[in-house]
Design a protein around this motif. Structure first.
Motif, PDB file in Angstrom:
ATOM      1  N   GLN A 196       0.884  -1.129  -0.122  1.00 13.76           N
ATOM      2  CA  GLN A 196       0.019   0.182   0.040  1.00 13.76           C
ATOM      3  C   GLN A 196       0.746   1.301   0.070  1.00 13.76           C
ATOM      4  O   GLN A 196       1.957   1.229   0.747  1.00 13.76           O
ATOM      5  CB  GLN A 196      -0.842   0.006   1.377  1.00 13.76           C
ATOM      6  N   THR A 197       0.410   2.208  -0.692  1.00 18.60           N
ATOM      7  CA  THR A 197       1.128   3.547  -0.712  1.00 18.60           C
ATOM      8  C   THR A 197       0.584   4.517   0.487  1.00 18.60           C
ATOM      9  O   THR A 197      -0.332   5.357   0.114  1.00 18.60           O
ATOM     10  CB  THR A 197       1.130   4.246  -2.143  1.00 18.60           C
ATOM     11  N   LEU A 198       1.058   4.355   1.535  1.00 18.31           N
ATOM     12  CA  LEU A 198       0.658   4.632   2.748  1.00 18.31           C
ATOM     13  C   LEU A 198       0.732   6.469   2.908  1.00 18.31           C
ATOM     14  O   LEU A 198       0.158   7.157   3.042  1.00 18.31           O
ATOM     15  CB  LEU A 198       1.397   4.495   4.097  1.00 18.31           C
ATOM     16  N   ALA A 248      -1.917   8.055   0.626  1.00 19.87           N
ATOM     17  CA  ALA A 248      -3.028   7.914   1.262  1.00 19.87           C
ATOM     18  C   ALA A 248      -3.129   9.211   2.389  1.00 19.87           C
ATOM     19  O   ALA A 248      -4.158   9.672   2.373  1.00 19.87           O
ATOM     20  CB  ALA A 248      -3.293   6.710   1.855  1.00 19.87           C
TER      21      ALA A 248
END
Length: 63
Positions: free
Chosen positions: A13-15, A18
């Motif tokens: 995930q591309t935290l 986000a």
């Protein structure tokens, strides 16, 4: 003056993306307090809304 920094992302995930998206949405909505948010929970989806259920701002995935 803002300092420029780099954020590196890895994993499933591309935290950081986000976080940036969420922060910009918060700023664009005049920095609403927690009392303006609500949550509608159904069997299929958990929807986060601002001020009224007809104004969704996100969804929480079901595990």
């Amino acid at each position: 003056m803002m300092s420029k920094r780099r954020a590196f992302q890895g994993g499933p995930q591309t935290l950081w993306t986000a976080l940036e998206t969420t922060a910009l949405a918060w700023l664009n909505n005049d920095r609403p307090g927690l009392g303006r948010y609500g949550l509608t929970v159904t069997l299929d989806l958990n929807t986060v809304w601002l001020d009224e259920p007809g104004n969704p701002v996100g969804a929480l995935s079901l595990l």
